[in-house]
Design a protein around this motif. Structure first.
Motif, mmCIF file in Angstrom:
data_model
loop_
_atom_site.group_PDB
_atom_site.id
_atom_site.type_symbol
_atom_site.label_atom_id
_atom_site.label_comp_id
_atom_site.label_asym_id
_atom_site.label_seq_id
_atom_site.Cartn_x
_atom_site.Cartn_y
_atom_site.Cartn_z
ATOM 1 N N LEU A 211 77.025 77.032 -2.757
ATOM 2 C CA LEU A 211 76.943 77.141 -1.425
ATOM 3 C C LEU A 211 77.038 78.495 -0.917
ATOM 4 O O LEU A 211 76.512 79.262 0.015
ATOM 5 C CB LEU A 211 77.755 76.269 -0.712
ATOM 6 N N ASN A 212 77.992 79.168 -1.721
ATOM 7 C CA ASN A 212 78.382 80.846 -1.090
ATOM 8 C C ASN A 212 77.450 81.705 -1.488
ATOM 9 O O ASN A 212 77.251 82.562 -0.782
ATOM 10 C CB ASN A 212 79.874 81.007 -2.080
ATOM 11 N N ALA B 167 80.551 80.905 7.286
ATOM 12 C CA ALA B 167 80.216 80.218 6.334
ATOM 13 C C ALA B 167 80.266 80.690 4.873
ATOM 14 O O ALA B 167 80.878 79.890 3.998
ATOM 15 C CB ALA B 167 78.731 79.618 6.346
ATOM 16 N N PHE B 168 80.066 81.737 4.928
ATOM 17 C CA PHE B 168 80.216 82.766 3.634
ATOM 18 C C PHE B 168 81.959 82.534 3.206
ATOM 19 O O PHE B 168 82.257 82.436 1.948
ATOM 20 C CB PHE B 168 79.955 84.297 3.759
ATOM 21 N N VAL B 169 82.643 82.865 4.265
ATOM 22 C CA VAL B 169 84.174 82.825 4.138
ATOM 23 C C VAL B 169 84.514 81.349 3.683
ATOM 24 O O VAL B 169 85.470 81.251 2.865
ATOM 25 C CB VAL B 169 84.988 83.469 5.225
ATOM 26 N N LEU B 170 84.121 80.624 4.668
ATOM 27 C CA LEU B 170 84.626 79.212 4.313
ATOM 28 C C LEU B 170 84.228 78.618 2.924
ATOM 29 O O LEU B 170 84.987 78.091 2.187
ATOM 30 C CB LEU B 170 84.142 78.447 5.384
ATOM 31 N N THR B 171 83.038 78.994 2.381
ATOM 32 C CA THR B 171 82.355 78.464 0.993
ATOM 33 C C THR B 171 83.405 79.219 -0.107
ATOM 34 O O THR B 171 83.446 78.672 -1.298
ATOM 35 C CB THR B 171 81.233 78.581 0.884
ATOM 36 N N ALA B 172 83.695 80.466 0.108
ATOM 37 C CA ALA B 172 84.368 81.159 -0.848
ATOM 38 C C ALA B 172 85.920 80.706 -0.893
ATOM 39 O O ALA B 172 86.346 80.558 -2.119
ATOM 40 C CB ALA B 172 84.390 82.588 -0.441
ATOM 41 N N ALA B 173 86.370 80.476 0.292
ATOM 42 C CA ALA B 173 87.880 79.741 0.367
ATOM 43 C C ALA B 173 87.857 78.616 -0.466
ATOM 44 O O ALA B 173 88.693 78.157 -0.924
ATOM 45 C CB ALA B 173 88.358 79.887 1.603
#
Length: 248
Positions: free
Chosen positions: A219-220, A207-213
């Motif tokens: 959310l990140n 989730a951290f990677v997807l919200t940053a992308a």
């Protein structure tokens, strides 16, 4: 094979406690320092401003302002990007300890070690790349000159490479936590709460990677709190102090 040679080494239990504690505290500290920067608590965010002075001068002014901001934050970056590699190394030792008390012939335990070493190395390299910028920020007093624009562009490239290394590392580490959770779930001691927390940590890393992308920064920040300040210390310290149950 004799009973002595197949029994897990009790030395791993003591090693795991130290490694788990170091990793958990390192990730906690790194996450707190990251959030202080990400949420602009220590220094306000700097944005590029277009004026009638021309693109090159506006860009130089932006890098001066950014350098001034990072001059106030260099200590934050320095500490957190030293804690990060320390935490990844301690996590590798911890997963080796889990492997050391796990009966041989379990592919998931072997894969957990492989994924942790690869993912932790990528994430640690990402931290060290970003750490390399500290020497410039620590000096401060930047001037809006053409060489500063070149340095700023090079810094953006370093930051982009560092980001992709971190994302790749987190994806591989998520796979490592899934393998580790399944290994623990099938062990005789079965500390089930650990396997649940590990699966939650894997989901939080993704989730951290997807919200940053997706540039979903609010959310990140939330996933950073969950993955780094809550779940990672629970996983690392909990595994280190519960390893005797797996060995049993």
């Amino acid at each position: 094979m004799s009973a002595e040679s197949s029994a897990p080494s009790p030395a791993w239990i003591g090693i795991a406690r130290w490694a788990g504690t170091v990793a958990g505290l390192a990730f906690l500290g790194q996450s707190v320092l990251y959030l202080l920067d990400s949420m602009d608590i220590l220094s306000a965010e700097v944005a590029y401003q277009q004026t009638n002075r021309g693109f090159q001068q506006d860009l130089a002014d932006y890098y001066v302002a950014l350098g001034e901001r990072m001059h106030h934050l260099w200590w934050d970056v320095a500490i957190r990007d030293v804690l990060g590699p320390l935490g990844w190394l301690a996590l590798m030792v911890l997963v080796l300890a889990v492997h050391g008390v796990t009966p041989s012939g379990r592919p998931l335990a072997d894969l957990a070690v492989l994924f942790t070493v690869v993912g932790g190395s990528l994430a640690g390299l990402s931290d060290l790349l970003y750490l390399s910028r500290v020497s410039l920020w620590r000096r401060g007093a930047l001037q809006p000159t053409p060489d500063l624009v070149a340095s700023g562009r090079a810094g953006e490239l370093v930051e982009e490479v560092s980001t992709y290394l971190q994302w790749g590392g987190f994806f591989v580490l998520a796979a490592a936590f899934v393998c580790l959770a399944l290994t623990i779930r099938s062990s005789p001691g079965r500390p089930r709460f650990l396997s649940v927390v590990m699966l939650a940590e894997a989901a939080a890393l993704l989730a951290f990677v997807l919200t940053a992308a997706a540039d979903a920064w609010s959310l990140n920040d939330l996933t950073a709190v969950l993955a780094g300040m809550v779940l990672a210390p629970l996983v690392c310290i909990g595994t280190g102090w519960q390893l005797h149950r797996l060995a049993g």
